[in-house]
Structure formats: C-alpha cells, structure tokens
Design an enzyme around this catalytic site. Sequence first.
Site, mmCIF file in Angstrom:
data_model
loop_
_atom_site.group_PDB
_atom_site.id
_atom_site.type_symbol
_atom_site.label_atom_id
_atom_site.label_comp_id
_atom_site.label_asym_id
_atom_site.label_seq_id
_atom_site.Cartn_x
_atom_site.Cartn_y
_atom_site.Cartn_z
ATOM 1 N N ASN A 9 0.894 -1.138 0.192
ATOM 2 C CA ASN A 9 -0.020 0.278 0.060
ATOM 3 C C ASN A 9 0.936 1.271 0.009
ATOM 4 O OD1 ASN A 9 -1.885 1.986 0.534
ATOM 5 N ND2 ASN A 9 -2.306 1.420 2.469
ATOM 6 N N TRP A 10 0.822 1.854 -1.245
ATOM 7 C CA TRP A 10 1.945 2.918 -1.312
ATOM 8 C C TRP A 10 1.448 4.351 -0.702
ATOM 9 C CZ3 TRP A 10 4.573 3.116 -6.836
ATOM 10 C CH2 TRP A 10 5.504 1.946 -6.894
ATOM 11 N N LYS A 11 0.109 4.064 -0.092
ATOM 12 C CA LYS A 11 -0.676 5.584 0.529
ATOM 13 C C LYS A 11 -0.471 6.732 -0.588
ATOM 14 C CE LYS A 11 -0.001 3.188 4.666
ATOM 15 N NZ LYS A 11 0.015 3.164 6.411
ATOM 16 N N HIS A 90 -9.338 1.159 5.042
ATOM 17 C CA HIS A 90 -7.997 1.215 5.646
ATOM 18 C C HIS A 90 -8.386 2.176 6.843
ATOM 19 C CE1 HIS A 90 -3.862 2.458 6.645
ATOM 20 N NE2 HIS A 90 -3.696 1.260 5.753
ATOM 21 N N GLU A 92 -6.550 4.591 8.010
ATOM 22 C CA GLU A 92 -6.400 6.044 7.404
ATOM 23 C C GLU A 92 -7.765 6.612 7.083
ATOM 24 O OE1 GLU A 92 -3.007 5.354 5.761
ATOM 25 O OE2 GLU A 92 -1.881 4.828 7.433
ATOM 26 N N GLU A 157 -4.930 -4.847 10.528
ATOM 27 C CA GLU A 157 -4.165 -4.252 10.802
ATOM 28 C C GLU A 157 -4.205 -3.036 12.098
ATOM 29 O OE1 GLU A 157 -1.938 -2.633 6.635
ATOM 30 O OE2 GLU A 157 -3.654 -1.404 7.308
ATOM 31 N N GLY A 163 3.052 2.246 10.733
ATOM 32 C CA GLY A 163 4.023 3.359 10.467
ATOM 33 C C GLY A 163 4.723 3.623 11.844
ATOM 34 N N SER A 200 3.919 -2.219 10.154
ATOM 35 C CA SER A 200 5.236 -2.273 10.491
ATOM 36 C C SER A 200 5.930 -3.596 9.935
ATOM 37 C CB SER A 200 5.766 -2.018 11.969
ATOM 38 O OG SER A 200 5.020 -0.639 12.081
ATOM 39 N N GLY A 221 2.968 -1.060 4.249
ATOM 40 C CA GLY A 221 3.122 0.297 3.729
ATOM 41 C C GLY A 221 4.269 0.854 3.482
ATOM 42 N N GLY A 222 5.106 1.196 4.366
ATOM 43 C CA GLY A 222 6.481 1.852 4.229
ATOM 44 C C GLY A 222 7.430 0.874 3.344
HETATM 45 P P1 13P Z 1 3.452 0.228 7.736
HETATM 46 O O1 13P Z 1 3.826 -0.750 6.956
HETATM 47 O O2 13P Z 1 4.026 1.565 7.012
HETATM 48 O O3 13P Z 1 3.250 0.188 9.062
HETATM 49 O O4 13P Z 1 1.797 0.456 7.150
HETATM 50 C C1 13P Z 1 0.939 -0.463 7.164
HETATM 51 C C2 13P Z 1 -0.155 -0.179 6.363
HETATM 52 O O5 13P Z 1 -1.178 0.629 6.855
HETATM 53 C C3 13P Z 1 -0.697 -1.134 5.135
HETATM 54 O O6 13P Z 1 -1.854 -0.660 4.777
#
Ligand code: 13P
Length: 240
Positions: A9-11, A90, A92, A157, A163, A200, A221-222
């Site tokens: 997920n590149w957000k 998600h 967010e 999640e 993050g 993470s 994510g990251g």
């Molecule tokens: P991180 O891997 O950056 O913690 O993000 C997880 C995430 O929200 C994937 O959708």
Amino acid sequence: MPRKIAAGNWKMNGTRAALTQLEGIAATHADCDVLVCPPFTLIGPAVDTAQNRVMIGAQDCHTQTNGAHTGDVSAAMVKDLGASHVIVGHSERRSDHGETNEMVMAKAQAVLTAGMVPVICVGETLTEREAGETLAVVETQVAGSVPHDATVVIAYEPVWAIGTGLTPTIDQIAQVHDALRAQVIAMIPGGDIPLLYGGSVKATNATEIFAVGNVNGALVGGASLKADDFAPIIAALSAS
Ligand code: 13P
C-alpha cells in the site's frame, strides 16, 4: 489453503519516478501473489509497467459507479485501468474521512460488483487493545464491513502498529488471526479467504509473522515503496 498475498500500500506516495521501484518489484521472483496499490494517479502507468507480473490495485473507491461526486473515483474507473483489487476501510480512511463499517461494506460491495477483489481492513486502536477490546472490535468491524463473498481478502492492521515500528507479539497476531478465521468460516461458505497482517512489516520480522497459522500474507506500507525493501518480504512469504 488460501492464496498467499504480498500486498503493498503506497498510500499518498509516488510520482511517475516511482515506477522504477515497481519495475524492480515486478522483476522479483515470487511464489505468491504480489499486489501493489499505488495512488490513483499511478494506476494506469503501473498497470503498463507491471505487464501482469504483479497485480495492481487502488486504495479506495466510491460506493457509486458514477455521478455528481466531485473528486471521487469509482470502482468501475479503476477496473477500467486494469486494477484487480481495491483496499477499502483502511484505518487512515476510517479516521481521516470518518468511514463507518456501513460505508466500508458498501464500498466492498461496489468493488465486487465491478468484478474486483476488495481488501477490507480492520484493526483496533491502542486504547481499545489496552481495554481488552481487541477481539470484540475486530469482530464487529468484520461483521459490519465484510460482504459474505468467498473472493474477499481481509487485512488485520492494528492501528497502533501502522507506521510506528511497533508490532504485536506473535501470540497476539495469532490470537486475532485465529479468531478471524473462525469468524469467516462461520460467515462465508468455505471461509478459505486470505487473511493478511499489516502494521510495520519489514524484512526483519516477515519470516516470523508468516510462520503464524492463519496469516496468509501481509499488507505492507513503508517497506513496499522500495523494491529492495519489499523483495525480501516477498521472498519470506514465498518461502513460508
Ligand atoms: P506500515 O507498513 O508503514 O506500518 O503501514 C501498514 C499499512 O497501513 C498498510 O496498509
């Protein structure tokens, strides 16, 4: 056995320059499904770059197919670009945009109607975990936001792990994923859907997370933004 999926997920990250990272991800050997969800602006170019070596998805969609909804994007629109999956619900989106379980359910149904796979996210906040409410919160989110359809994917999640570099213990991940499996078996005929862990995930913890029963992959994510970071996660899932 459910399919194994390494999903990125590149957000809100990435311009066209990031397609070189996607090329690196697509060139990685994988014995699992690999899905990358870039921002809307990159879905078309990402489908062209991926050339079917990895699947491309969106991070959200509207509940309606078209209409007077300025700035929104429908499931049919991303399907038209070649997307196969859409992340919905998600944390967010739930927190930044006030998305409720009912809205997430409607979005997931719109994704199914468009002929794609919804990746539905659930997870507790730190306050909820500390109050001992984790399983109840996750169960309520699944009951309220997951259609009874055998093609869906669920991502667990924990909000506090996203993050932050923090992750639940292996036992805590196992507890939630076992409960999720029991719930989806009761809800969805077969119940054989992939259950992803997210929060993470990185090269250093992927192997132990993928060894947990009822963890069928990750939503990353990251560590999905750079091919050099995502490739070892794909390798760990392939080897699991
Ligand atoms: P991180 O891997 O950056 O913690 O993000 C997880 C995430 O929200 C994937 O959708």
